[in-house]
Design an enzyme around this catalytic site. Sequence first.
Site, short mmCIF file in Angstrom:
data_model
loop_
_atom_site.label_atom_id
_atom_site.label_comp_id
_atom_site.label_asym_id
_atom_site.label_seq_id
_atom_site.Cartn_x
_atom_site.Cartn_y
_atom_site.Cartn_z
N TYR A 144 0.82 -1.25 0.17
CA TYR A 144 -0.29 -0.32 0.10
C TYR A 144 0.95 1.18 -0.08
O TYR A 144 0.83 1.79 -0.41
CB TYR A 144 -1.14 0.32 1.13
N LYS A 148 1.48 4.59 -2.76
CA LYS A 148 1.18 6.39 -2.97
C LYS A 148 2.12 6.88 -2.64
O LYS A 148 2.10 7.98 -2.47
CB LYS A 148 0.61 6.01 -0.98
#
Length: 229
Positions: A144, A148
Amino acid sequence: MATHLITGAGSGIGAAVAARLAARGDELWLLARDANRAAVLRKLYPGASTLIGDLAVPDRLSWALGQQTQPVRLDSLLHIAGVVDLGLVGDLGTKVWNRTLAVNLVAPAELTRLFLPTLRVTRGQVVFVNSGAGLTAHPEWGVYAASKFGLRALADSLRGEERGNGVRVTSVYPGRTATPMQEKVHAQEGKPYDAAAWIDPESVATAIVTALDLPRDATITDLTVRPGG
């Protein structure tokens, strides 16, 4: 009245932003992954228009959108949709990596590419709702956080490239926010979930709308939102 294209308007931060903009009379275009989801969004936001495109398959977005009526004017493109799966780098396979990067990074890049000509005409704005994980990576957040961190790089590059065209680019980095995604994260972490302990999505929506409404003599490039108290 401004015109906005929003991903992730079905819940959480996206829903809070869409409701705020709709309430003041702005025109909404909402991206849905399929026709059923599009129908749900139109019921949630009467008067809104929908576009169908699956962020998990960014290679198909250009074709899918090309078959549909698109906005002739666009003042902002709001990337709010996202997915999260926690796990050790040593355990996660390519399926999780590919899906996370597709939805959280490649699809926003492709949507931005497709709508940049329209945004340039209005000297519009692109907003990337990032995450605290886009600033600091912790154990089990590798996939994740990588998506990002990449989204932050995309925004920074785009900002420099489009400055001469008058397109503003804003990255928003919310901390843990009381959304269905956060509830899923807590389940993956094996922790009890208490929505009251985290940021209200309305507070993040306020930050995003503030960036949209800032007069043209200034721009908010990066905005970090953290739990108060």
